[in-house]
Scaffold this motif. Structure first.
Motif, short mmCIF file in Angstrom:
data_model
loop_
_atom_site.label_atom_id
_atom_site.label_comp_id
_atom_site.label_asym_id
_atom_site.label_seq_id
_atom_site.Cartn_x
_atom_site.Cartn_y
_atom_site.Cartn_z
N PRO A 261 -41.80 4.49 35.41
CA PRO A 261 -42.75 5.37 36.11
C PRO A 261 -42.67 5.14 37.61
CG PRO A 261 -43.81 4.24 34.26
CD PRO A 261 -42.47 3.60 34.44
N LYS A 262 -42.87 6.19 38.37
CA LYS A 262 -42.61 6.09 39.81
C LYS A 262 -43.54 5.10 40.51
CE LYS A 262 -45.40 10.19 40.88
NZ LYS A 262 -45.35 11.59 41.30
N ARG A 263 -44.76 4.91 39.98
CA ARG A 263 -45.70 4.02 40.67
C ARG A 263 -45.28 2.55 40.60
NH1 ARG A 263 -48.01 4.72 35.62
NH2 ARG A 263 -48.85 2.82 34.65
N ILE A 264 -44.40 2.20 39.62
CA ILE A 264 -43.95 0.81 39.48
C ILE A 264 -42.43 0.71 39.49
CG2 ILE A 264 -45.99 -0.06 38.26
CD1 ILE A 264 -44.39 0.38 35.65
N ARG A 265 -41.77 1.79 39.91
CA ARG A 265 -40.31 1.81 39.87
C ARG A 265 -39.70 0.72 40.75
NH1 ARG A 265 -39.43 7.27 41.07
NH2 ARG A 265 -39.17 6.72 43.27
N GLY A 266 -40.28 0.52 41.91
CA GLY A 266 -39.76 -0.50 42.82
C GLY A 266 -39.89 -1.90 42.26
N ALA A 267 -41.06 -2.19 41.67
CA ALA A 267 -41.29 -3.53 41.10
C ALA A 267 -40.35 -3.80 39.93
CB ALA A 267 -42.74 -3.66 40.66
N PHE A 268 -40.19 -2.79 39.05
CA PHE A 268 -39.30 -2.97 37.91
C PHE A 268 -37.86 -3.20 38.37
CE2 PHE A 268 -40.85 -1.88 33.50
CZ PHE A 268 -42.17 -2.21 33.77
N SER A 269 -37.46 -2.47 39.40
CA SER A 269 -36.10 -2.64 39.93
C SER A 269 -35.94 -3.99 40.62
CB SER A 269 -35.77 -1.51 40.92
OG SER A 269 -35.88 -0.25 40.29
N ALA A 270 -36.99 -4.45 41.30
CA ALA A 270 -36.93 -5.71 42.03
C ALA A 270 -36.81 -6.92 41.09
CB ALA A 270 -38.14 -5.87 42.93
N VAL A 271 -37.20 -6.73 39.83
CA VAL A 271 -37.07 -7.83 38.86
C VAL A 271 -35.62 -8.30 38.75
CG1 VAL A 271 -37.34 -8.47 36.42
CG2 VAL A 271 -39.08 -7.11 37.53
N SER A 272 -34.68 -7.37 38.97
CA SER A 272 -33.26 -7.74 38.83
C SER A 272 -32.86 -8.85 39.80
CB SER A 272 -32.36 -6.51 39.05
OG SER A 272 -32.53 -5.99 40.35
N MET A 273 -33.47 -8.85 41.01
CA MET A 273 -33.16 -9.91 41.98
C MET A 273 -33.71 -11.24 41.52
SD MET A 273 -31.32 -9.82 44.66
CE MET A 273 -30.65 -11.36 45.26
N LEU A 274 -34.89 -11.22 40.90
CA LEU A 274 -35.47 -12.43 40.34
C LEU A 274 -34.60 -12.95 39.20
CD1 LEU A 274 -37.81 -14.47 40.09
CD2 LEU A 274 -38.98 -12.82 38.62
N VAL A 275 -34.12 -12.05 38.36
CA VAL A 275 -33.25 -12.43 37.24
C VAL A 275 -31.93 -13.00 37.76
CG1 VAL A 275 -31.93 -11.54 35.28
CG2 VAL A 275 -34.30 -10.83 35.62
#
Length: 465
Positions: A157-171
């Motif tokens: 969803p667009k309201r959390i798209r950035g956060a979900f994508s940013a998880v990849s850097m944490l991973v």
């Protein structure tokens, strides 16, 4: 039961027709964060974890492999660098694979290469088989580095798209820490076997997750697209407005990329990925131990501190990416890249003139940490998020391939030239990175749009206007 799909289809068509007169923004509420959405994101992120373990494998494995297999420095260096060669091949295939077989299908291919690569390294028949295994890991990484961010951007969803994508850097940070910490207590062969676990988890998860609704719609599978979207958003969520935005489109050829209407999307995508790499990312990550050794700081302590800082700042990045937006974070992160490289360069410059010797090691650590923080909060992951958000569906495969090849080519160039530049001038190489990052600040200010809180279709319509 038979009337519901027909009713939903009529409502979707109504939204599409009304979009010609009225702007459709997808609504403020795109449903809850569902179990299927979390499972899908977690599953594809195991691919990112595998990429990180492959990148971090050589640091803890170097001593054991060279000693146990009688490898020369040149042989081990080739083993390390062949990952990048495989990455270029994977990058060239990534867009086409994602378009032909879907995002999930492309990850099946990547997973197969990754599993084969780790098993080949864990049970080598000869030195050349190690290189083959490393090459296969590179192919898998090249595909994954494009498909994972695209997949997440298309389903979140667009309201959390950035956060979900940013998880990849944490991973990515967690996976490199995994390689370093586990590799310090087990043999390199055992580490290779442990590294197959993420492949197994991804393989199992791919059976249960939906394909990207946008990819299905673009390929004329509208009904399947609606079903996949409903699974992702939850049965209680009305998806008609969002489904109306996911319009069918055909895939255009590679030459379409060079039409004026797509020029900004292509320039921004390539520019951000070149900035990410030519700013020194591969030099810092691949040769961090050498940097600390040259500065007189214990490399094992330095790498451990850097790993902890990266993991912490990655978690912080999840919180702020959708709060402050992509563009402001990129500007701050690019400024920090410039500052981090400048501090590191000044540390080595003072060292060369025997000035402030007692502070060289600490200031170098500070410079490296500032640079790595810039990567974890912005420049490491956000460029791929913006590329995925900005690129229209009809050129996504071609553009993704071009951007991915550009990224891996720049990666190879920096990793290949770093040692020569570091030998030429330990301070000069970081001043070069700082200068490139400084130019990058101007590029972000002038060219990069804000994409936070907007639907993908809205972003893409605006940038190709």
């Amino acid at each position: 039961m038979g009337k519901e799909p027909l009713l939903q289809k009529v409502r979707i068509q109504k939204y599409i027709e009304s979009d010609k007169k009225t702007h459709v923004n997808g609504g403020d509420d795109e449903g809850p964060i569902t179990f299927v959405l979390l499972l899908t994101t977690l599953t594809v992120l195991w691919g990112t974890f595998s990429y990180g373990t492959a990148a971090g494998f050589t640091s803890p494995a170097q001593a054991g492999m060279m000693e146990g297999l009688n490898l020369s420095l040149a042989e081990f260096s080739f083993f390390g660098s062949v990952l990048t060669i495989g990455g270029l091949v994977g990058a060239a295939l990534s867009g086409r694979l994602a378009d032909l077989f879907g995002r999930r299908g492309a990850l099946w291919v990547s997973n197969s290469f990754c599993m084969a690569g780790w098993l080949t390294i864990a049970f080598p028949q000869a030195i050349w088989s190690l290189d083959i295994g490393r090459f296969l890991l590179g192919v898998a990484s090249g595909v994954t580095s494009y498909v994972v961010p695209v997949y997440i951007v298309e389903i979140a969803p667009k309201r959390i798209r950035g956060a979900f994508s940013a998880v990849s850097m944490l991973v990515m940070s967690a996976s490199m820490a995994f390689s370093f910490l586990v590799g310090s207590v087990v043999s390199w062969q055992t580490l290779a076997l442990f590294s197959t676990v993420p492949c197994v988890l991804e393989f199992a998860g791919l059976f249960f997750i939906p394909e990207s609704p946008r990819w299905l719609s673009r390929n004329g599978r509208v009904k399947e697209s609606e079903v996949a979207l409903q699974r992702l958003r939850g049965n209680g969520t009305d998806i008609t407005r969002e489904a109306a935005e996911i319009k069918e489109s055909k895939e255009d050829g590679f030459l379409e990329l060079f039409k004026p209407r797509y020029s900004r999307a292509v320039i921004v995508g390539i520019g951000l990925l070149v900035l990410q790499q030519l700013g020194g990312l591969s030099g810092y990550t691949f040769y961090m131990s050498s940097i600390f050794d040259k500065a007189g700081f214990p490399s094992n302590v330095g790498v451990t501190v850097a790993t902890v800082v990266q993991a912490t700042m990655s978690a912080f990045g999840l919180i702020i990416v959708d709060k402050f937006g992509r563009r402001p974070l990129l500007m701050v992160a690019t400024g920090m890249m410039c500052l981090g490289s400048f501090i590191t360069g000044m540390s080595f410059l003072f060292q060369s003139y025997a000035l402030l010797d007692n502070y060289t090691s600490i200031s170098t650590l500070i410079g490296v940490l500032v640079f790595l923080t810039s990567c974890t909060i912005g420049i490491g992951g956000i460029p791929w998020v913006i590329v995925s958000e900005m690129t229209p569906m009809n050129i996504k495969g071609s553009s993704g391939t071009l951007c991915n090849i550009t990224s891996w080519s720049s990666n190879w160039f920096v990793s290949y030239t770093f040692n020569f530049l570091f030998q030429w001038s330990s301070s000069g190489v970081f001043f070069i990175y700082s200068l490139i990052s400084g130019v990058g600040i101007l590029f972000v200010m002038k060219m990069v749009p804000e994409t936070r809180g907007r639907s993908l279709e809205e972003i893409q319509a605006d940038i190709t206007r």
